[in-house]
Design a protein around this motif. Sequence first.
Motif, PDB file in Angstrom:
ATOM      1  N   GLY A 143      41.178  24.474  36.484  1.00 23.39           N
ATOM      2  CA  GLY A 143      41.604  24.840  37.830  1.00 23.39           C
ATOM      3  C   GLY A 143      40.425  24.900  38.783  1.00 23.39           C
ATOM      4  N   ASN A 144      40.427  25.893  39.636  1.00 28.98           N
ATOM      5  CA  ASN A 144      39.417  26.022  40.681  1.00 28.98           C
ATOM      6  C   ASN A 144      38.282  26.930  40.209  1.00 28.98           C
ATOM      7  N   ALA A 145      37.166  26.350  39.780  1.00 28.43           N
ATOM      8  CA  ALA A 145      36.049  27.126  39.240  1.00 28.43           C
ATOM      9  C   ALA A 145      35.412  28.017  40.308  1.00 28.43           C
ATOM     10  N   ASP A 146      35.266  27.497  41.545  1.00 30.85           N
ATOM     11  CA  ASP A 146      34.668  28.298  42.612  1.00 30.85           C
ATOM     12  C   ASP A 146      35.508  29.528  42.921  1.00 30.85           C
ATOM     13  N   ALA A 147      36.823  29.347  42.962  1.00 31.10           N
ATOM     14  CA  ALA A 147      37.720  30.479  43.222  1.00 31.10           C
ATOM     15  C   ALA A 147      37.656  31.484  42.077  1.00 31.10           C
ATOM     16  N   LEU A 148      37.512  30.998  40.850  1.00 27.13           N
ATOM     17  CA  LEU A 148      37.402  31.887  39.693  1.00 27.13           C
ATOM     18  C   LEU A 148      36.159  32.776  39.807  1.00 27.13           C
ATOM     19  N   VAL A 149      35.027  32.166  40.144  1.00 30.49           N
ATOM     20  CA  VAL A 149      33.785  32.937  40.276  1.00 30.49           C
ATOM     21  C   VAL A 149      33.921  33.976  41.387  1.00 30.49           C
ATOM     22  N   ASP A 150      34.500  33.580  42.508  1.00 32.69           N
ATOM     23  CA  ASP A 150      34.687  34.512  43.620  1.00 32.69           C
ATOM     24  C   ASP A 150      35.616  35.667  43.213  1.00 32.69           C
ATOM     25  N   ARG A 151      36.649  35.346  42.457  1.00 35.69           N
ATOM     26  CA  ARG A 151      37.615  36.376  42.059  1.00 35.69           C
ATOM     27  C   ARG A 151      36.967  37.373  41.089  1.00 35.69           C
ATOM     28  N   LEU A 152      36.217  36.857  40.136  1.00 39.34           N
ATOM     29  CA  LEU A 152      35.532  37.741  39.187  1.00 39.34           C
ATOM     30  C   LEU A 152      34.519  38.633  39.907  1.00 39.34           C
ATOM     31  N   ALA A 153      33.825  38.049  40.878  1.00 39.11           N
ATOM     32  CA  ALA A 153      32.855  38.838  41.654  1.00 39.11           C
ATOM     33  C   ALA A 153      33.553  39.977  42.390  1.00 39.11           C
ATOM     34  N   ALA A 154      34.712  39.694  42.983  1.00 33.46           N
ATOM     35  CA  ALA A 154      35.463  40.728  43.706  1.00 33.46           C
ATOM     36  C   ALA A 154      35.951  41.819  42.757  1.00 33.46           C
ATOM     37  N   MET A 155      36.347  41.429  41.549  1.00 36.78           N
ATOM     38  CA  MET A 155      36.828  42.417  40.591  1.00 36.78           C
ATOM     39  C   MET A 155      35.690  43.344  40.150  1.00 36.78           C
ATOM     40  N   VAL A 156      34.522  42.756  39.901  1.00 39.59           N
ATOM     41  CA  VAL A 156      33.365  43.570  39.518  1.00 39.59           C
ATOM     42  C   VAL A 156      33.015  44.527  40.648  1.00 39.59           C
ATOM     43  N   LEU A 157      33.039  44.037  41.878  1.00 39.97           N
ATOM     44  CA  LEU A 157      32.706  44.868  43.040  1.00 39.97           C
ATOM     45  C   LEU A 157      33.698  46.019  43.205  1.00 39.97           C
ATOM     46  N   SER A 158      34.959  45.779  42.817  1.00 42.76           N
ATOM     47  CA  SER A 158      35.978  46.824  42.954  1.00 42.76           C
ATOM     48  C   SER A 158      35.884  47.881  41.859  1.00 42.76           C
ATOM     49  N   GLY A 159      35.098  47.599  40.814  1.00 44.23           N
ATOM     50  CA  GLY A 159      34.917  48.587  39.752  1.00 44.23           C
ATOM     51  C   GLY A 159      35.491  48.201  38.414  1.00 44.23           C
ATOM     52  N   VAL A 160      36.131  47.038  38.315  1.00 45.37           N
ATOM     53  CA  VAL A 160      36.682  46.595  37.028  1.00 45.37           C
ATOM     54  C   VAL A 160      35.530  46.246  36.080  1.00 45.37           C
ATOM     55  N   ASN A 161      35.628  46.702  34.854  1.00 52.97           N
ATOM     56  CA  ASN A 161      34.635  46.391  33.828  1.00 52.97           C
ATOM     57  C   ASN A 161      35.014  45.057  33.190  1.00 52.97           C
ATOM     58  N   VAL A 162      34.335  43.988  33.585  1.00 47.54           N
ATOM     59  CA  VAL A 162      34.683  42.637  33.140  1.00 47.54           C
ATOM     60  C   VAL A 162      33.710  42.179  32.056  1.00 47.54           C
ATOM     61  N   ILE A 163      34.253  41.657  30.961  1.00 49.14           N
ATOM     62  CA  ILE A 163      33.467  41.086  29.863  1.00 49.14           C
ATOM     63  C   ILE A 163      34.095  39.745  29.509  1.00 49.14           C
ATOM     64  N   VAL A 164      33.261  38.732  29.315  1.00 51.80           N
ATOM     65  CA  VAL A 164      33.751  37.405  28.926  1.00 51.80           C
ATOM     66  C   VAL A 164      33.302  37.110  27.503  1.00 51.80           C
ATOM     67  N   LEU A 165      34.284  36.862  26.625  1.00 52.44           N
ATOM     68  CA  LEU A 165      33.996  36.435  25.256  1.00 52.44           C
ATOM     69  C   LEU A 165      34.278  34.949  25.141  1.00 52.44           C
TER      70      LEU A 165
END
Length: 387
Positions: free
Chosen positions: A303-325
Amino acid sequence: MSDMERDRRWTLALGTEAEEGAAALSDGDRRMSRALSALYGDGTETKGRGGLGGSAPRVAKWLGDIREFFPGSVVQVIQKDAFERKGLRQMLLEPEFLATVEADVNLVADLVALRGVMPEKTRETARVVIGKVVAELMERLERRTAEAIRGALDRSRRTSRPRFSDIDWPRTIRANLSHYQPEHRTVVPERLIGFMRQQRRIVDLDEVVLCVDQSGSMASSVVYASIFAAVMASLPVVTTRLVCFDTAIVDLTGELADPVEVLFGIQLGGGTDINRAVAYCEDRIERPSKSHLILITDLYEGGNADALVDRLAAMVLSGVNVIVLLALTDSGRPSYDPALSARVAALGIPVFACTPDQFPGLMAAALRREDINGWAADQDIKTVRAE
């Protein structure tokens, strides 16, 4: 080593059926040689499905032979070779084959992938096989996961009122030797000695979202992630959601009480739209500071890799604890998109692969909001570096 034993080993290694070589083989040796030749022979004498034919009784006998002569770990290697070399994937459609196969995680993935073309009778047999593997994995992983999340035994402290599972039997027996009953040949444990439980203070225990890539390359990871999701869903200290995706999204949270049903709800194969799946999860997170997103994917984004990176960045900024396996497999060696992985790591998101045995410790560290990159370094796990 005698000359006869040397000739025997060379005959078995080479698969030689010459009369002079075969004379050194016992009946058991000949059965072993035929079982291996059916798979690894040159194909000049056998055709069709690896010389095993379409008859299920012959297949059952072949599987019985290799289980007799080789340990389970070797049997699984031979089966994998059989699937790849002799087209035995088609024979998974036969219930008799499923009833005799040495089941493991890879076979479960094959059964899940093929369930759509299985006759109903075979599907029921497949459920039995999958259920057996699930039960074995639950037994192996459930206690470790529960202890990692709830707490762990502190063996430096003792108690005289331990739980049964926490009793220190050697110390208890020594402390009660004076109460030995000769007529019963046993010790009456009037005083119990055991380990105290150290309750770990785990903060932010609210919701864990396992977002799992179900494309074909992630098959084993999907199986393990489903097992862990079922285990975690049984723990009252955390709410667990399981979302599987390729280009479509399947929310299996409602099925977590039955891990076998979860696996039959997975659609292995297809493309990959990670951004769409992460957006689905983001929409369902109500309290970011108490939420943890475990994204299990090789990051080959269709899909849209740029949108994915932006979305993950917003989630981290909001306080979500994101981990990628990048993988959740026994080997822990992933194949992944290095460029997108580096971009995700640049957001401060830990990106690495781990084994099922390491996953409970990872979850405990994540729920306590510890430094996951530091935890991975302590486990000698290589993480992806930022660009």
